[in-house]
Motif scaffolding. Structure first.
Motif, PDB file in Angstrom:
ATOM      1  N   UNK A 197       0.882  -1.670   0.152  1.00  0.00           N
ATOM      2  CA  UNK A 197       0.192   0.178   0.102  1.00  0.00           C
ATOM      3  C   UNK A 197       0.816   1.437  -0.326  1.00  0.00           C
ATOM      4  N   UNK A 198       2.584   1.243   0.573  1.00  0.00           N
ATOM      5  CA  UNK A 198       2.602   2.510   0.539  1.00  0.00           C
ATOM      6  C   UNK A 198       3.561   3.131  -0.760  1.00  0.00           C
ATOM      7  N   UNK A 199       3.476   1.765  -2.118  1.00  0.00           N
ATOM      8  CA  UNK A 199       3.831   2.054  -3.020  1.00  0.00           C
ATOM      9  C   UNK A 199       4.825   1.624  -3.569  1.00  0.00           C
ATOM     10  N   UNK A 200       5.068   1.725  -5.064  1.00  0.00           N
ATOM     11  CA  UNK A 200       6.350   0.520  -5.803  1.00  0.00           C
ATOM     12  C   UNK A 200       5.711   0.055  -6.235  1.00  0.00           C
ATOM     13  N   UNK A 206      -2.649   3.375   2.946  1.00  0.00           N
ATOM     14  CA  UNK A 206      -2.423   3.739   1.417  1.00  0.00           C
ATOM     15  C   UNK A 206      -1.769   5.203   1.288  1.00  0.00           C
ATOM     16  N   UNK A 207      -0.389   5.008   0.609  1.00  0.00           N
ATOM     17  CA  UNK A 207      -0.083   6.372  -0.187  1.00  0.00           C
ATOM     18  C   UNK A 207      -1.128   6.879  -1.127  1.00  0.00           C
ATOM     19  N   UNK A 208      -0.770   8.048  -1.461  1.00  0.00           N
ATOM     20  CA  UNK A 208      -1.240   9.099  -2.942  1.00  0.00           C
ATOM     21  C   UNK A 208      -1.124   8.344  -3.866  1.00  0.00           C
ATOM     22  N   UNK A 209      -0.025   8.021  -4.379  1.00  0.00           N
ATOM     23  CA  UNK A 209       0.531   7.253  -5.722  1.00  0.00           C
ATOM     24  C   UNK A 209      -0.770   5.761  -5.858  1.00  0.00           C
ATOM     25  N   UNK A 210      -1.467   4.858  -4.418  1.00  0.00           N
ATOM     26  CA  UNK A 210      -2.309   3.990  -4.855  1.00  0.00           C
ATOM     27  C   UNK A 210      -3.047   4.343  -4.919  1.00  0.00           C
ATOM     28  N   UNK A 211      -4.294   3.907  -5.432  1.00  0.00           N
ATOM     29  CA  UNK A 211      -5.903   4.137  -5.669  1.00  0.00           C
ATOM     30  C   UNK A 211      -6.552   3.046  -4.941  1.00  0.00           C
ATOM     31  N   UNK A 212      -7.642   3.128  -4.486  1.00  0.00           N
ATOM     32  CA  UNK A 212      -8.087   1.224  -3.408  1.00  0.00           C
ATOM     33  C   UNK A 212      -9.133   1.740  -3.493  1.00  0.00           C
ATOM     34  N   UNK A 213      -9.915   0.784  -4.865  1.00  0.00           N
ATOM     35  CA  UNK A 213     -11.408   0.743  -4.063  1.00  0.00           C
ATOM     36  C   UNK A 213     -11.598  -0.302  -2.909  1.00  0.00           C
ATOM     37  N   UNK A 214     -12.517  -0.378  -2.810  1.00  0.00           N
ATOM     38  CA  UNK A 214     -12.854  -1.156  -1.896  1.00  0.00           C
ATOM     39  C   UNK A 214     -14.594  -2.243  -2.456  1.00  0.00           C
TER      40      UNK A 214
END
Length: 445
Positions: A332-335, A366-374
């Motif tokens: 979730x932190x990106x990359x 969640x990092x800002x770069x990661x989208x997170x639909x539920x």
């Protein structure tokens, strides 16, 4: 129907974002990229790609070479924009898209997929996660994996038609993005390796070295997550999909290490320690999964940075870490992924994992770069949730839980939702029917 160009030529042919209807699938003349000569690909770590922006604009764009990077470089990949507007996804499991007696010709199959799309259209569905590789086999033309039994044939035999080709073509007419959903480790729902086709890598490897690359655990057969050969196979299977089909990206779900897996990987772990490794068994297992997830992400970005790599882990954050060895906090932190879709399959009244609180816990990672639909549990409508403690009757007593969950996601600025699963959209009565009607009215306000 014919196939599409590899990703490196995609800018000349169709809009790979799939946000709007692009060039009709099948109007190109390039044949499938063939990987018959071996499942290990040539090194493309320095290959540069001309790319398109992944949005809903149908105007052609110039190649975005400035954003192109070499594969494998830490922190250089740019996360894809997942979608303009609200993300509304749905999962289509292999048993919902298999070839059976009612849809065993290409025409019947296309009509079936079209009927699903017309239902999805009522809810504004934007994205479909289509399970095209359920058990180390393929519901598409592949030179990496054998044909699936869910293509209406014995594993490894030639399929009567290309299911994924039909799905991409039909869903493209409805502007639904298709994400190729693959199970990386799961091989067979049984323990007899000889039930696999002769050209199945799992069978070949098992006969060569037993559990070094393949393991029989808990009544099923899996690729060993510690196997570098298995990791290569999975990533190259993903590359094959991206090169040959106009999919929006690659998707994996919550199948990582087998549950209650015991010490099936004892030999591999002891070998790791003998070579100077210092991680605990749990940390080593998590690192094996991290390696695969990172490799899949980088493979997707090698094909095109606007393709999306998504993961749908189980909703219980702690269990991911300790039982499935899925380091979701890291991802979730990106990359590691463009999009994480936690399966928050809990009601608001769940005794230990209430929906609102669980969603807040995920979004805190969640990092800002990661989208997170539920991910939402449409399948629980009208059923007793036996693991919910004092909230076990919630899904039986209410028929607007999904609607209220979507409302909550919107109220906190969430990234949309995805519904599990398609078969429940076909129910027109009872609690599921009422739940769907309430959701449809809400979404169409």
């Amino acid at each position: 129907m014919k196939k599409v160009f590899p990703c490196i030529f995609v800018i000349l042919l169709f809009f790979s974002g799939c946000g709007k209807a692009a060039m009709p699938y099948g109007e190109t003349t390039q044949p499938l990229v063939d990987f018959t000569d071996g499942y290990i690909f040539n090194d493309t770590s320095t290959t540069e790609y001309g790319l398109l922006s992944f949005d809903n604009n149908t105007d052609e764009k110039e190649p975005d070479t400035a954003a192109t990077t070499s594969a494998g470089a830490e922190g250089q990949y740019v996360s894809a924009d997942v979608a303009d507007g609200e993300f509304r996804g749905v999962w289509l499991s292999y048993y919902e898209i298999d070839v059976d007696g009612s849809r065993d010709t290409e025409e019947e199959y296309a009509a079936y997929i079209d009927s699903l799309c017309r239902i999805f259209q009522q809810y504004g569905i934007t994205d479909a996660f289509v399970q095209v590789r359920p058990y180390a086999d393929a519901l598409y033309k592949s030179s990496v994996y054998p044909t699936s039994v869910y293509a209406g044939v014995k594993q490894g035999e030639e399929a009567p038609f290309d299911q994924l080709e039909v799905i991409c073509e039909v869903m493209g007419r409805y502007s639904v993005r298709v994400h190729a959903w693959v199970n990386p480790y799961r091989v067979h729902n049984g323990t007899d390796i000889n039930e696999l086709s002769l050209n199945n890598k799992a069978r070949q490897w098992y006969n060569e070295n037993s559990c070094e690359d393949v393991a029989v655990v808990g009544g099923m057969i899996y690729f060993n997550p510690a196997s570098e050969k298995a990791q290569k196979l999975v990533t190259e299977g993903a590359r094959e999909l991206l090169l040959n089909y106009p999919v929006a990206g690659i998707h994996i779900d919550d199948y990582f290490y087998p549950p209650d897996c015991g010490d099936f990987d004892k030999a591999q772990y002891e070998n790791y320690l003998s070579r100077g490794g210092s991680l605990s068994l749990d940390a080593w297992r998590r690192e094996n999964v991290n390696t695969l997830v990172k490799s899949l992400y980088e493979t997707v970005k090698q094909c095109a940075r606007d393709k999306v790599f998504s993961v749908s882990p189980a909703g219980n954050i702690s269990n991911n870490q300790t039982s499935l060895y899925a380091d979701v906090a890291l991802w979730c932190g990106g990359g590691y992924a463009d999009m994480i879709i936690p399966q928050i399959y809990f009601g608001f009244e769940h005794e230990t994992h209430g929906f609102s609180e669980c969603m807040a816990d995920w979004y805190a990672l969640k990092a800002d770069s990661v989208k997170m639909p539920v991910g939402l549990a449409l399948y629980k409508s009208g059923t007793e949730d036996s693991f919910a403690g004092t909230g076990k009757n919630e899904w039986q007593q209410s028929t607007d839980i999904i609607t209220r969950q979507v409302r909550h996601i919107r109220s906190v600025g969430g990234d949309g939702f995805a519904l599990f699963s398609t078969q429940h959209f076909l129910v027109n009565s009872g609690s599921v029917g009422e739940e769907l009607e309430n959701l449809k009215q809400y979404l169409n306000q």
